[in-house]
Motif scaffolding. Structure first.
Motif, PDB file in Angstrom:
ATOM      1  N   PRO B  19      32.796  10.718   4.095  1.00  0.00           N
ATOM      2  CA  PRO B  19      33.852  11.927   3.163  1.00  0.00           C
ATOM      3  C   PRO B  19      34.238  12.956   4.130  1.00  0.00           C
ATOM      4  O   PRO B  19      33.547  13.444   4.976  1.00  0.00           O
ATOM      5  CB  PRO B  19      32.535  12.406   2.431  1.00  0.00           C
ATOM      6  N   LEU B  51      18.198   2.309   7.336  1.00  0.00           N
ATOM      7  CA  LEU B  51      18.610   2.806   5.938  1.00  0.00           C
ATOM      8  C   LEU B  51      18.602   1.887   4.956  1.00  0.00           C
ATOM      9  O   LEU B  51      18.203   2.353   3.696  1.00  0.00           O
ATOM     10  CB  LEU B  51      19.819   3.644   6.187  1.00  0.00           C
ATOM     11  N   ILE B  55      14.972   2.809   2.920  1.00  0.00           N
ATOM     12  CA  ILE B  55      15.115   3.987   1.808  1.00  0.00           C
ATOM     13  C   ILE B  55      15.090   3.474   0.453  1.00  0.00           C
ATOM     14  O   ILE B  55      15.851   2.628  -0.119  1.00  0.00           O
ATOM     15  CB  ILE B  55      16.287   4.640   2.094  1.00  0.00           C
ATOM     16  N   TYR B  57      13.980   4.874  -3.751  1.00  0.00           N
ATOM     17  CA  TYR B  57      14.284   5.858  -4.513  1.00  0.00           C
ATOM     18  C   TYR B  57      12.813   6.000  -5.561  1.00  0.00           C
ATOM     19  O   TYR B  57      12.602   5.067  -6.003  1.00  0.00           O
ATOM     20  CB  TYR B  57      15.406   5.955  -5.565  1.00  0.00           C
ATOM     21  N   ILE B  64      15.030  10.447  -2.956  1.00  0.00           N
ATOM     22  CA  ILE B  64      14.927   9.668  -1.828  1.00  0.00           C
ATOM     23  C   ILE B  64      13.539   9.443  -1.309  1.00  0.00           C
ATOM     24  O   ILE B  64      12.826  10.636  -1.301  1.00  0.00           O
ATOM     25  CB  ILE B  64      15.952   9.973  -0.687  1.00  0.00           C
ATOM     26  N   GLU B  66      10.256   6.924   0.786  1.00  0.00           N
ATOM     27  CA  GLU B  66      10.299   5.693   1.677  1.00  0.00           C
ATOM     28  C   GLU B  66       9.200   4.920   0.821  1.00  0.00           C
ATOM     29  O   GLU B  66       8.798   3.717   1.116  1.00  0.00           O
ATOM     30  CB  GLU B  66       9.581   6.075   2.872  1.00  0.00           C
ATOM     31  N   ILE B  89      20.010  14.809  -4.511  1.00  0.00           N
ATOM     32  CA  ILE B  89      19.028  15.304  -3.426  1.00  0.00           C
ATOM     33  C   ILE B  89      19.011  16.464  -2.404  1.00  0.00           C
ATOM     34  O   ILE B  89      18.191  17.117  -2.148  1.00  0.00           O
ATOM     35  CB  ILE B  89      18.484  13.995  -2.652  1.00  0.00           C
ATOM     36  N   ARG B  90      20.392  16.606  -2.284  1.00  0.00           N
ATOM     37  CA  ARG B  90      20.704  18.060  -1.603  1.00  0.00           C
ATOM     38  C   ARG B  90      20.264  19.204  -2.248  1.00  0.00           C
ATOM     39  O   ARG B  90      19.693  20.165  -1.580  1.00  0.00           O
ATOM     40  CB  ARG B  90      22.083  18.184  -1.226  1.00  0.00           C
ATOM     41  N   ILE B  93      16.540  19.624  -1.553  1.00  0.00           N
ATOM     42  CA  ILE B  93      16.194  20.218  -0.279  1.00  0.00           C
ATOM     43  C   ILE B  93      16.505  21.715  -0.203  1.00  0.00           C
ATOM     44  O   ILE B  93      15.591  22.282   0.144  1.00  0.00           O
ATOM     45  CB  ILE B  93      17.139  19.309   0.687  1.00  0.00           C
ATOM     46  N   ASN B  97      13.476  24.424   0.361  1.00  0.00           N
ATOM     47  CA  ASN B  97      13.664  25.307   1.411  1.00  0.00           C
ATOM     48  C   ASN B  97      13.095  26.841   1.016  1.00  0.00           C
ATOM     49  O   ASN B  97      13.082  27.417   1.851  1.00  0.00           O
ATOM     50  CB  ASN B  97      14.861  25.382   1.971  1.00  0.00           C
TER      51      ASN B  97
END
Lengths: 206, 206
Positions: B19, B51, B55, B57, B64, B66, B89-90, B93, B97
């Motif tokens: 992207p 990957l 990876i 789900y 995401i 393992e 998923i972002r 994260i 955080n």
């Protein structure tokens, strides 16, 4: 940034090594790849692996090539008496796209930059001198960036080549074609006045 | 842009699929990779290949992971009665955080967007409803983007969940912490006045 998977973390770390890519952009890239189907991802990985094994550098001009001798160096219809000295392969691509140059190239692999610890020995200068020693080369076009490092490299080549019967030239600098004078920067405009050319030659070159 | 090697061309094409990456940036990335030693390149390629295979789900929240069940869903110290609904998923994260949230997540995998042809059936909404049907869920925090698509998705969830005894909430919107009022955009500042909170609760939350 803590990622929910070690493998994801590792992949992001690999992408973050690319120039200008930070961890956030790297994550964006990796998540994009994850949305592809597994076959496309494997194709990706295979292409990168092939780069490691199949990309070679031309033994004459050091351009990227799949053989020992690149297509330009092995093309007998190109003018082998003219060598265009460039910093890296991107300059070759840019010049080739103009379709105005029919000689050969020599990729230095960088320019002399004491600040970054790059000296003449780190560049492909000795092989260039060897090409010139054969005596077939008549002109050397120094197409290096017009920065202090580029000028230093030009001057170094000029000194080293002073005893050879080879014509040295550099790219002309001036106001870009199609640009208005008022928007040109002062240094460029100044150069284009100092380095003015006879009107007749500007017609015949068009 | 004609490249001097077919393999190079192929690699550039692969990178240009990322992207926001065009052919020039892709070439810059590939040339950077070529400057690495072959082992590093192979490591790169191996990570990307992994990957595709490793990876997975999470079967509960679609984050995401393992394993079949992600670390958050299998962590008994997290509050499983609260689900934070996110786009991808972002967002997980970003929220993790902050260290302020101790519930679980549900990754929709996108938001309802008729323009892009994404309807409720393309998202992980049915599995979310199944999680709520178990009756253990008390609160659903809808942390979707404050765009028209985000609002549509929120409203869709609100309608679908009206018959369940679950509290729906969304993130508070307002002037960012530490920002000057004069630089806040009008919509945000307007929202933060309309949605003002009792002073006492702003102290206790700090």
């Amino acid at each position: 940034m803590n990622l929910p998977s070690q493998l994801l973390e590792q992949a992001v770390a690999e992408f973050a090594k690319l120039p200008g890519v930070g961890k956030k952009t790297a994550l964006r890239y990796v998540l994009h790849l994850l949305r592809q189907n597994p076959d496309e991802l494997k194709q990706w990985s295979y292409t990168v692996a092939r780069l490691a094994e199949e990309i070679h550098y031309c033994e004459i001009c050091f351009a990227i090539s799949e053989k020992n001798k690149c297509e330009i160096c092995s093309n007998s219809s190109r003018d082998h008496s003219t060598i265009c000295v460039i910093e890296d392969i991107r300059d070759l691509i840019a010049i080739e796209n103009t379709s105005q140059y029919h000689g050969t190239y020599h990729v230095l692999g960088g320019i002399i930059s004491p600040i970054n610890g790059i000296g003449p020995m780190d560049l492909h200068i000795e092989p260039l001198l060897k090409r010139i020693e054969t005596g077939d080369v008549k002109e050397l076009i120094m197409a290096l960036p017009s920065t202090m490092e580029g000028d230093t490299t030009n001057f170094y080549l000029y000194k080293r080549l002073s005893s050879f019967p080879v014509t040295l030239s550099t790219l002309s600098r001036g106001v870009p074609v199609g640009d208005e004078l008022e928007y040109a920067d002062e240094v460029t405009l100044g150069q284009s006045i100092l380095m003015r050319i006879p009107y007749e030659s500007s017609i015949t070159r068009k």
